[in-house]
Design an enzyme around this catalytic site. Sequence first.
Site, PDB file in Angstrom:
ATOM      1  N   ASP A 204      -0.983  -9.186  -5.231  1.00 48.53           N
ATOM      2  CA  ASP A 204       0.446  -8.789  -5.590  1.00 48.53           C
ATOM      3  C   ASP A 204       0.827  -7.149  -5.899  1.00 48.53           C
ATOM      4  O   ASP A 204       1.777  -7.045  -6.912  1.00 48.53           O
ATOM      5  CB  ASP A 204       0.923  -9.485  -6.658  1.00 48.53           C
ATOM      6  CG  ASP A 204       2.995 -10.052  -6.251  1.00 48.53           C
ATOM      7  OD1 ASP A 204       3.094  -9.047  -5.322  1.00 48.53           O
ATOM      8  OD2 ASP A 204       3.120 -10.088  -7.478  1.00 48.53           O
TER       9      ASP A 204
ATOM     10  N   HIS B 288      11.265 -12.784  -1.676  1.00 47.38           N
ATOM     11  CA  HIS B 288      11.065 -12.019  -3.029  1.00 47.38           C
ATOM     12  C   HIS B 288      11.910 -13.284  -3.777  1.00 47.38           C
ATOM     13  O   HIS B 288      13.274 -13.220  -3.470  1.00 47.38           O
ATOM     14  CB  HIS B 288      12.080 -11.092  -2.805  1.00 47.38           C
ATOM     15  CG  HIS B 288      11.589 -10.506  -4.899  1.00 47.38           C
ATOM     16  ND1 HIS B 288      11.045 -10.369  -4.960  1.00 47.38           N
ATOM     17  CD2 HIS B 288      12.382 -10.073  -5.587  1.00 47.38           C
ATOM     18  CE1 HIS B 288      10.547  -9.842  -6.559  1.00 47.38           C
ATOM     19  NE2 HIS B 288      12.058 -10.004  -6.396  1.00 47.38           N
TER      20      HIS B 288
ATOM     21  N   HIS C 122       5.439 -14.230  -5.209  1.00 43.67           N
ATOM     22  CA  HIS C 122       5.305 -14.885  -6.460  1.00 43.67           C
ATOM     23  C   HIS C 122       6.151 -15.032  -7.328  1.00 43.67           C
ATOM     24  O   HIS C 122       6.415 -15.076  -8.302  1.00 43.67           O
ATOM     25  CB  HIS C 122       4.929 -13.111  -7.037  1.00 43.67           C
ATOM     26  CG  HIS C 122       5.907 -11.808  -6.345  1.00 43.67           C
ATOM     27  ND1 HIS C 122       6.129 -10.739  -6.513  1.00 43.67           N
ATOM     28  CD2 HIS C 122       7.288 -11.733  -6.469  1.00 43.67           C
ATOM     29  CE1 HIS C 122       6.626 -10.428  -5.879  1.00 43.67           C
ATOM     30  NE2 HIS C 122       7.536 -10.654  -5.796  1.00 43.67           N
TER      31      HIS C 122
ATOM     32  N   LEU D 111       1.156  -1.178   0.153  1.00 44.85           N
ATOM     33  CA  LEU D 111       0.196  -0.082  -0.033  1.00 44.85           C
ATOM     34  C   LEU D 111       0.830   1.277   0.131  1.00 44.85           C
ATOM     35  O   LEU D 111       2.271   1.102   0.419  1.00 44.85           O
ATOM     36  CB  LEU D 111      -0.971  -0.361   1.383  1.00 44.85           C
ATOM     37  CG  LEU D 111      -1.615  -1.485   1.758  1.00 44.85           C
ATOM     38  CD1 LEU D 111      -2.674  -1.237   2.148  1.00 44.85           C
ATOM     39  CD2 LEU D 111      -2.666  -2.160   0.078  1.00 44.85           C
TER      40      LEU D 111
END
Lengths: 421, 306
Positions: free
Chosen positions: A304, A178, A231, A62
């Site tokens: 995502d 990640h 992801h 955000l």
Amino acid sequence: MITLIRKVRLATPDGLTAGELLVQDGKIADFGASLGNPDGAEIVEAHGAILCPGLVDMRASLGEPGYEYRETIATAAQAAAAGGITSIAVLPDTKPAIDDPALVRFIRARGEEIGTVSLIPYAAATRGCKGEELAEYGLLKAEGAVAFTDGRKAVASIRLMRNALAYASGFGARIVQHPEDPGLATGGAVTSGARATMMGLPGIPAAAEAIMVARDIRLAELTGGAVHFAHITTAEACGLIRQAKDKGLHVTCDTAPPYFDLNETAIGDFRTYAKFSPPLRVEADRLGILAALADGTIDAIASDHQPRDADDKRLPFAEASSGGAGLATLLAVTLAQVQAGTLGMIQALALLTEKPAKWLGLDAGVLRKNAAADLCLFHPERSWLVEAGKLPGKAQNTPFDGRALEGQVLGTWKAGRRVFG
Amino acid sequence: MTNRHLLGIQGLNPPAITSLLDLAENYVLLNRSGKTQRDLLRGRTLINLFFEDSTRTRTSFELAGKRLGADVINMSVSTSSVTKGETLLDTAATLNAMNCDLLVVRHNQSGAPALLAQKVDASVINAGDGTHEHPTQALLDALTIRRRKGRLDGLTIAICGDIAHSRVARSNMLLLSMMGNHVRVIAPPTLMPAEIGALGVSVYNDMAKGLAGADIVMALRLQKERMNTGLIPSEREFFAFYGLNAEKLSHAKPDALVMHPGPMNRGVEIDSAVADDAVRSVIKEQVEMGVAVRMAVLDTLARGTI
């Protein structure tokens, strides 16, 4: 306040069943085939739409704090409500990074203040998400940090990652990685291959993901720690994770709609709205991700969500910021795989509700009596057009601009209060 | 075809390329005769917008524009002095206000001319973008080959050197393959881009093998900064194995032509004896063809579409 939602198809782990659901005092009071006519109940006629638990988005950035020009928590909450999302796990790589107990409290408090969506903070895996020193996992967890990650940046140092996994395991906490080896990925803009070569854009090999995943699986085994890969984008990484799970290691992963709906061709003529990190991959990888969703290797689908404004994107491709707005389209892009027959409806919804809720340790994600009435009512066949500029919330950087999607959210309830529709 | 811009060889087809080369051929004769066509682009404004230093390409476009009678303005923008990107779109707005007709752009980022083309009213001509394309270079190379060999098909053309970072290589591979030639690329594996074989070219890591039987040998400029990023160990090693000298050239056909897009690093990718070989080297002729080809491109785009 009492609300009776009638003529719905209730999405329960056992399947879709026609019935009704009663909300009272913010909770699911009852659900079943027929609940009669409770006194004073507000009636919502749903005409056969599906009622499922409010979506649990296990990873979004955000704009707050630090990037309010892209999006505020308030505008993100509007987009979430329109997308049927009632809980969001929020990434910590903001400005400042969420690496202090007070900041964890701040994120939670902002969610409570807005009231339409629960915000579940991740905290930084390393101080400032800089990849140098461990953050205070114990203190951060005590304030409500759900897991530890440096967000869009990999914990690159193998020594630090080993320590992070080992130290976090003492608190029963997970590290979210990640999955890109920075030594191979830094400076890259698209996935390596013929297309990158022709466009003259620096490529990131798919192996950058597999190498990091293989390394961290081995570290999880070494330390007994729990690692979650955010992801996942390649078939090869899915294969490695599948093997690790078979071995009984504490390894989980998620993916996001762009990686199973789009491939590298979405970049077209230097379209920066299709620039992602990790990058969109080749078609074989997209199919690999779908297979891993279908066979349960992938534990959840996250939005995502990465808000960006036009100035972040209207740049030469390699200089443009990566990431797409994903809150409003999370459900519908996932449902496209139900229509395509890749996933069953209940299976798809579980990847958006039950499974991420379980991973996050939330009492949410399943329709259950006396649970908070976090609900999403949607029509699976009704179609709508994704239009950049007209999406709910502030961030308009969707890679799905111009797409007609089937599956429209008709109503969203947070703790019994209707927040959308 | 209906391209209002020339952003790359990609997007062109063989008839479009042939007609551009035919037109350029006329301009070669005209230029050599000393006549000019100063009425063709009279009243039109051509802006050379260079975000990257280049003397020869800018001068070539300037000369081409002036020979056709256009008002030519040179704008050099240093990418380091201003915030990147902002400049690009701000510049687009400025250019629109100036009613520019033809915009020649060089930029260090792949895709920058395509981005500008979306925002400006002018016809955009890509004069080299990052490691993407340099279409007028490929056209001038094609014209040089066609004039010397009498055809532009069925030839074996070896492109050697830093393929990975070369926009010239990309545009040439596209154009020459499309016209029906056998294109080979020769480079050390670290200077060869991923999956380049998928583009229909043959891939070699060895100069002797790659040059064997070639009709045309193109050497590419080696950017010296490649040495710092660990792609090759030294200039002398590169020259020893990939520098084009007489010995390596002997593997090509006896009448093979030597080309180079310039500026040359003598003693790095090409030996002076080869570069200055009056019979085999057509490097100076490439420069002459450059003006003619750019006149053809400007003329065509000023009239309509490619």
